[in-house]
Motif scaffolding. Structure first.
Motif: not given
Length: 214
Positions: A28-37
């Motif tokens: 689960v992806i959370h807290g990233v500065p890159v643009d991702t869906p």
């Protein structure tokens, strides 16, 4: 048997399909500065992690800039493991390890000059194709032969990621012999939405025994 992590799950239906397909870990992806869906907010991340059943590992995938930031995210979401992309030095990973009970997976490039230093402070290394911002999920493969060398030379488990699909994962596993494989975009019907059939085929192909095996 090679383990499988399906990353970038954004809703409970996809999470449950990943579990039903036999994956060992849900990312689960959370807290990233890159643009991702594939990124979700903290509340959604907490909900998704909370619904991962026993004996399947929930993994928070994040890009903290400080140890404190990583600790806050883990405390709020409570995953089984944290996967750290960019932002923290090997020494900071060591400091993070002293403050968490969760396992730490450090993301590196196959030719990173400080890869052994990261290995000293992580429970596993995930070798990925990263972009200029340090984020993974590029959908691009890298040098599998180099990653196979890392599997043989490092004392920590190595996870192979980058450009994997149901069609090439069996070859990747046979070539690299990693502890685990990781996929996000390679099993999607659209950005952030998993193709459940592709997930099933990926897990099956990643974990099937080589021809001639007993």
């Amino acid at each position: 048997m090679t383990r499988v992590k399906i990353c970038g799950v954004t809703d409970d239906k996809d999470r449950d399909a990943v579990v039903a397909a036999g994956a060992d870990a849900v990312g689960v992806i959370h807290g990233v500065p890159v643009d991702t869906p594939r990124e979700v907010d903290e509340a959604t991340a907490e909900m998704l992690v909370d619904g991962v059943p026993p004996f399947v590992t929930s993994v928070l995938v994040t890009m903290p800039t400080t140890v404190q930031e990583a600790v806050r995210r883990v405390d709020g979401i409570d995953p089984d493991a944290i996967q750290v992309h960019d932002g923290l030095s090997p020494a900071e990973l060591g400091a993070l390890d002293s403050r968490l009970t969760q396992k730490i997976v450090a993301v590196v490039e196959a030719d990173a000059p400080d890869i052994e230093a990261y290995a000293d402070h992580a429970d596993a290394l995930l070798v990925d194709s990263v972009d200029a911002d340090g984020g993974g999920g590029t959908g691009e493969t890298h040098d599998w032969e180099r990653t196979r060398d890392l599997v043989g030379s490092l004392d920590v488990p190595v996870v192979l990621a980058g450009g994997l699909t149901p069609e090439n994962v069996a070859e990747a596993v046979e070539t690299v012999k990693p502890f685990a494989v990781d996929v996000a975009s390679g099993v999607e019907s659209s950005g952030g939405r998993k193709d459940h059939d592709a997930v099933e085929r990926f897990v099956r192909n990643a974990t099937r025994a080589p021809e001639g095996a007993v």
